[in-house]
Design a protein around this motif. Sequence first.
Motif, PDB file in Angstrom:
ATOM      1  N   TRP B  22       0.831  -1.205   0.000  1.00  6.76           N
ATOM      2  CA  TRP B  22       0.000   0.000   0.000  1.00  6.76           C
ATOM      3  C   TRP B  22       0.868   1.258   0.000  1.00  6.76           C
ATOM      4  O   TRP B  22       0.662   2.171  -0.792  1.00  6.76           O
ATOM      5  N   SER B  23       1.830   1.292   0.903  1.00  5.62           N
ATOM      6  CA  SER B  23       2.612   2.525   1.023  1.00  5.62           C
ATOM      7  C   SER B  23       3.533   2.718  -0.177  1.00  5.62           C
ATOM      8  O   SER B  23       3.807   3.847  -0.582  1.00  5.62           O
ATOM      9  N   SER B  24       3.987   1.617  -0.785  1.00  2.00           N
ATOM     10  CA  SER B  24       4.872   1.748  -1.942  1.00  2.00           C
ATOM     11  C   SER B  24       4.153   2.320  -3.152  1.00  2.00           C
ATOM     12  O   SER B  24       4.709   3.124  -3.882  1.00  2.00           O
ATOM     13  N   PHE B  25       2.924   1.885  -3.349  1.00  2.00           N
ATOM     14  CA  PHE B  25       2.253   2.247  -4.597  1.00  2.00           C
ATOM     15  C   PHE B  25       1.134   3.257  -4.441  1.00  2.00           C
ATOM     16  O   PHE B  25       0.745   3.897  -5.407  1.00  2.00           O
ATOM     17  N   LEU B  26       0.609   3.379  -3.251  1.00  4.34           N
ATOM     18  CA  LEU B  26      -0.560   4.245  -3.103  1.00  4.34           C
ATOM     19  C   LEU B  26      -0.267   5.446  -2.224  1.00  4.34           C
ATOM     20  O   LEU B  26      -1.157   6.228  -1.920  1.00  4.34           O
ATOM     21  N   ASP B  28       1.841   7.484   1.157  1.00  6.28           N
ATOM     22  CA  ASP B  28       1.819   7.391   2.617  1.00  6.28           C
ATOM     23  C   ASP B  28       0.810   8.330   3.262  1.00  6.28           C
ATOM     24  O   ASP B  28       0.586   8.270   4.454  1.00  6.28           O
ATOM     25  N   GLU B  29       0.231   9.210   2.461  1.00  7.93           N
ATOM     26  CA  GLU B  29      -0.585  10.253   3.094  1.00  7.93           C
ATOM     27  C   GLU B  29      -1.867   9.705   3.729  1.00  7.93           C
ATOM     28  O   GLU B  29      -2.392  10.276   4.656  1.00  7.93           O
ATOM     29  N   GLU B  30      -2.369   8.591   3.205  1.00  3.05           N
ATOM     30  CA  GLU B  30      -3.569   7.987   3.797  1.00  3.05           C
ATOM     31  C   GLU B  30      -3.214   6.548   4.171  1.00  3.05           C
ATOM     32  O   GLU B  30      -3.170   5.668   3.319  1.00  3.05           O
ATOM     33  N   PRO B  31      -2.919   6.292   5.446  1.00  2.00           N
ATOM     34  CA  PRO B  31      -2.476   4.945   5.816  1.00  2.00           C
ATOM     35  C   PRO B  31      -3.624   3.928   5.776  1.00  2.00           C
ATOM     36  O   PRO B  31      -4.803   4.290   5.854  1.00  2.00           O
ATOM     37  N   LEU B  32      -3.233   2.708   5.671  1.00  2.00           N
ATOM     38  CA  LEU B  32      -4.169   1.593   5.767  1.00  2.00           C
ATOM     39  C   LEU B  32      -4.374   1.330   7.255  1.00  2.00           C
ATOM     40  O   LEU B  32      -3.414   1.049   7.974  1.00  2.00           O
ATOM     41  N   LEU B  33      -5.608   1.414   7.723  1.00  2.00           N
ATOM     42  CA  LEU B  33      -5.876   1.272   9.157  1.00  2.00           C
ATOM     43  C   LEU B  33      -6.467  -0.098   9.452  1.00  2.00           C
ATOM     44  O   LEU B  33      -7.497  -0.462   8.869  1.00  2.00           O
ATOM     45  N   PRO B  34      -5.856  -0.858  10.346  1.00  8.83           N
ATOM     46  CA  PRO B  34      -6.427  -2.168  10.704  1.00  8.83           C
ATOM     47  C   PRO B  34      -7.825  -1.990  11.295  1.00  8.83           C
ATOM     48  O   PRO B  34      -8.101  -0.999  11.971  1.00  8.83           O
ATOM     49  N   ARG B  35      -8.701  -2.950  11.024  1.00 11.00           N
ATOM     50  CA  ARG B  35     -10.061  -2.933  11.568  1.00 11.00           C
ATOM     51  C   ARG B  35     -10.279  -4.200  12.389  1.00 11.00           C
ATOM     52  O   ARG B  35      -9.804  -5.261  12.027  1.00 11.00           O
ATOM     53  N   PHE B  36     -11.028  -4.039  13.426  1.00 19.79           N
ATOM     54  CA  PHE B  36     -11.320  -5.204  14.267  1.00 19.79           C
ATOM     55  C   PHE B  36     -12.814  -5.478  14.355  1.00 19.79           C
ATOM     56  O   PHE B  36     -13.248  -6.377  15.043  1.00 19.79           O
TER      57      PHE B  36
END
Lengths: 134, 156
Positions: B22-26, B28-36
Amino acid sequence: MTQSPVTQRAMIIDDSRAMRSILRRIIQSLDFETAEAGHGQEALDQMEGGFAPDLCLIDWNMPVMDGYTFITEVRKRPEWRNITLMMVTTESEQGQIVKALAAGAHEYVIKPFTPDAIVEKLELLGLVSKGVPA
Amino acid sequence: MTITQPSGPELADVHAITEQVWSSFLGDEEPLLPRFDAEPFFPAETVWSAAVSVHGGWTGTVTVELSSGVAQSLTRLMLAMEDEPLDDADVADAVGELVNMVGGNVKSLMPGPSALTLPVVAAGRAAHSSELTEVARFDASWHGEPVRVSVHAPQS
């Protein structure tokens, strides 16, 4: 009269249009002229048709002709011996890296990569001067 | 003596691989947030899914499921398109490359040698062989929309 520097050419070989687009932006920012192919055979056809790349960026897993086969085909042809071949792939098993390098690849980049990683490899290969921004 | 394959990668590794892609291609400004709170948040009619399979030293399937909004956003980012219309082939290509990268890196964690299939992409939920069991699942959100990466493997 001043002569403009010779533009280097790169062939981007990947079955994903999105990945070709990402690589194209990086490579064109380094002043390469680019061509693209969706598999190895398409790249060979373009090269036999007259596109003479200095550099090929090659995915491994592709339909029709994979990247490893492409490398072996290029290395059979003496007229293409000066082409720099760089694998850009998700295949990261040590055995496959060794196999690609033994077949004639010069460098190996594992996806996902950053633009800086590509530039650093091209600097190491002498295709890009140090300090060129991507 | 019975030899059994490891059931699958550690969840933390799947999480790390997905974040790296995600951070390499999309960006860093909008991180991927884990969901529970993962169930249920995936309306089947608005999902894109893609899968690659690994065969060899380890056998399994890696699947990425995305909301239609995420799929279109990542396609625009990967293709550097802003307002031009996207067609389904563009989205399928980008989602397929995403699962290819995640699957390839999962493969690298497991015993080899093994081979990775080309991605299979669908508009809709992914179907899995009844012989496979989910061994890892990473749920996340991006721009408030769901992303799921799951790994299926034969029961050992």
